[in-house]
Motif scaffolding. Sequence first.
Motif, mmCIF file in Angstrom:
data_model
loop_
_atom_site.group_PDB
_atom_site.id
_atom_site.type_symbol
_atom_site.label_atom_id
_atom_site.label_comp_id
_atom_site.label_asym_id
_atom_site.label_seq_id
_atom_site.Cartn_x
_atom_site.Cartn_y
_atom_site.Cartn_z
ATOM 1 N N PHE A 48 1.070 -1.230 -0.572
ATOM 2 C CA PHE A 48 0.114 0.083 0.015
ATOM 3 C C PHE A 48 1.284 1.253 0.078
ATOM 4 C CE2 PHE A 48 -4.627 -1.240 0.757
ATOM 5 C CZ PHE A 48 -3.997 -2.791 0.959
ATOM 6 N N ARG A 49 0.039 1.980 -0.333
ATOM 7 C CA ARG A 49 0.750 3.292 -0.294
ATOM 8 C C ARG A 49 0.017 5.277 0.374
ATOM 9 N NH1 ARG A 49 1.859 4.405 -6.900
ATOM 10 N NH2 ARG A 49 0.250 5.092 -7.191
ATOM 11 N N GLN A 50 1.239 6.090 0.816
ATOM 12 C CA GLN A 50 -0.156 6.686 1.201
ATOM 13 C C GLN A 50 1.366 8.260 1.310
ATOM 14 O OE1 GLN A 50 -0.786 6.778 5.740
ATOM 15 N NE2 GLN A 50 -2.608 7.544 5.741
ATOM 16 N N ALA A 51 0.465 9.017 0.487
ATOM 17 C CA ALA A 51 1.160 10.113 0.439
ATOM 18 C C ALA A 51 0.498 11.452 1.226
ATOM 19 C CB ALA A 51 0.460 10.675 -1.698
ATOM 20 N N PRO A 52 0.799 12.694 1.136
ATOM 21 C CA PRO A 52 1.022 13.218 2.722
ATOM 22 C C PRO A 52 -1.057 13.793 1.813
ATOM 23 C CG PRO A 52 2.692 13.765 1.509
ATOM 24 C CD PRO A 52 1.884 12.875 1.045
ATOM 25 N N GLY A 53 -1.623 14.372 3.831
ATOM 26 C CA GLY A 53 -2.862 14.360 3.192
ATOM 27 C C GLY A 53 -3.807 13.760 2.787
ATOM 28 N N LYS A 54 -3.981 12.264 2.171
ATOM 29 C CA LYS A 54 -4.428 11.192 1.390
ATOM 30 C C LYS A 54 -4.493 9.652 2.301
ATOM 31 C CE LYS A 54 -3.436 13.255 -3.594
ATOM 32 N NZ LYS A 54 -2.703 12.621 -4.685
ATOM 33 N N GLU A 55 -5.749 9.495 1.851
ATOM 34 C CA GLU A 55 -5.940 8.020 2.506
ATOM 35 C C GLU A 55 -4.505 7.234 1.858
ATOM 36 O OE1 GLU A 55 -8.255 9.343 4.263
ATOM 37 O OE2 GLU A 55 -8.533 6.790 4.446
ATOM 38 N N ARG A 56 -4.855 5.653 3.128
ATOM 39 C CA ARG A 56 -3.837 4.975 2.386
ATOM 40 C C ARG A 56 -4.237 4.110 1.000
ATOM 41 N NH1 ARG A 56 -0.690 1.569 6.999
ATOM 42 N NH2 ARG A 56 -0.218 3.709 7.315
ATOM 43 N N GLU A 57 -3.835 4.173 -0.067
ATOM 44 C CA GLU A 57 -4.281 3.165 -1.248
ATOM 45 C C GLU A 57 -2.964 2.149 -0.765
ATOM 46 O OE1 GLU A 57 -4.157 5.850 -4.601
ATOM 47 O OE2 GLU A 57 -1.731 5.253 -4.381
ATOM 48 N N PHE A 58 -4.149 0.921 -2.097
ATOM 49 C CA PHE A 58 -3.975 -0.343 -2.321
ATOM 50 C C PHE A 58 -2.925 0.056 -3.209
ATOM 51 C CE2 PHE A 58 -3.423 -5.298 -3.751
ATOM 52 C CZ PHE A 58 -3.914 -4.805 -4.615
ATOM 53 N N VAL A 59 -1.708 -0.220 -3.857
ATOM 54 C CA VAL A 59 -0.565 -0.800 -5.160
ATOM 55 C C VAL A 59 -0.948 -2.543 -5.834
ATOM 56 C CG1 VAL A 59 1.248 -0.340 -5.612
ATOM 57 C CG2 VAL A 59 0.112 1.007 -4.034
ATOM 58 N N ALA A 60 -0.093 -3.434 -4.865
ATOM 59 C CA ALA A 60 -0.444 -4.789 -5.527
ATOM 60 C C ALA A 60 -0.484 -5.558 -4.200
ATOM 61 C CB ALA A 60 0.518 -4.647 -6.070
ATOM 62 N N ALA A 61 -1.076 -6.676 -4.747
ATOM 63 C CA ALA A 61 -0.965 -7.328 -3.895
ATOM 64 C C ALA A 61 -0.945 -9.251 -5.021
ATOM 65 C CB ALA A 61 -2.640 -7.837 -2.776
ATOM 66 N N ILE A 62 -0.400 -10.476 -4.069
ATOM 67 C CA ILE A 62 -0.212 -11.339 -4.287
ATOM 68 C C ILE A 62 -0.986 -12.356 -3.365
ATOM 69 C CG2 ILE A 62 1.815 -12.019 -3.290
ATOM 70 C CD1 ILE A 62 3.469 -12.596 -6.095
ATOM 71 N N ARG A 63 -0.918 -13.615 -3.805
ATOM 72 C CA ARG A 63 -1.760 -15.140 -3.069
ATOM 73 C C ARG A 63 -0.095 -15.368 -2.871
ATOM 74 N NH1 ARG A 63 -7.056 -15.427 -1.852
ATOM 75 N NH2 ARG A 63 -7.765 -13.976 -2.943
ATOM 76 N N ARG A 64 -0.535 -16.672 -1.922
ATOM 77 C CA ARG A 64 0.495 -17.538 -0.724
ATOM 78 C C ARG A 64 1.161 -18.330 -1.766
ATOM 79 N NH1 ARG A 64 -1.117 -21.774 2.917
ATOM 80 N NH2 ARG A 64 1.122 -22.508 4.694
ATOM 81 N N PHE A 65 1.177 -18.483 -3.486
ATOM 82 C CA PHE A 65 2.156 -19.034 -4.316
ATOM 83 C C PHE A 65 2.242 -18.560 -5.407
ATOM 84 C CE2 PHE A 65 2.905 -21.873 -0.811
ATOM 85 C CZ PHE A 65 1.899 -22.847 -0.558
#
Length: 126
Positions: free
Chosen positions: A37-54
């Motif tokens: 996830f990422r969070q810029a100043p003054g903004k909400e934390r936002e999703f960037v990328a995700a990966i499952r177990r394998f």
Amino acid sequence: QVQLVESGGGLVQAGGSLRLSCAAAGRTFTPYIMGWFRQAPGKEREFVAAIRRFAESTYYADSVKGRFTISRDNAKNTLYLQMNSLKPEDTAVYYCALRSGGLGYEPTGKYDYDYWGQGTQVTVSS
């Protein structure tokens, strides 16, 4: 308990690349889902990328598709984010997140995750 430690952030010019790493320590298990996830100043934390177990499934925010690649090395308990063609709008603190259990839908919400790292700053200059 799980500890997540991010590294690899820094200052880069627009068009450049960075590779973030997230090392997981503590409980010895293979997390079901890991994400960035990422969070810029003054903004909400936002999703960037995700990966499952394998690595059977990966997910990306529309804003980073085609530029960022998420991967994981379960033997090393490490998550990666390769970021190419960086833009000034990618500037943010990047957080690694981990979910210890399964999830039956796309893991793009911040409340889907159990553990968080402290974050690493990425700054892209124009």
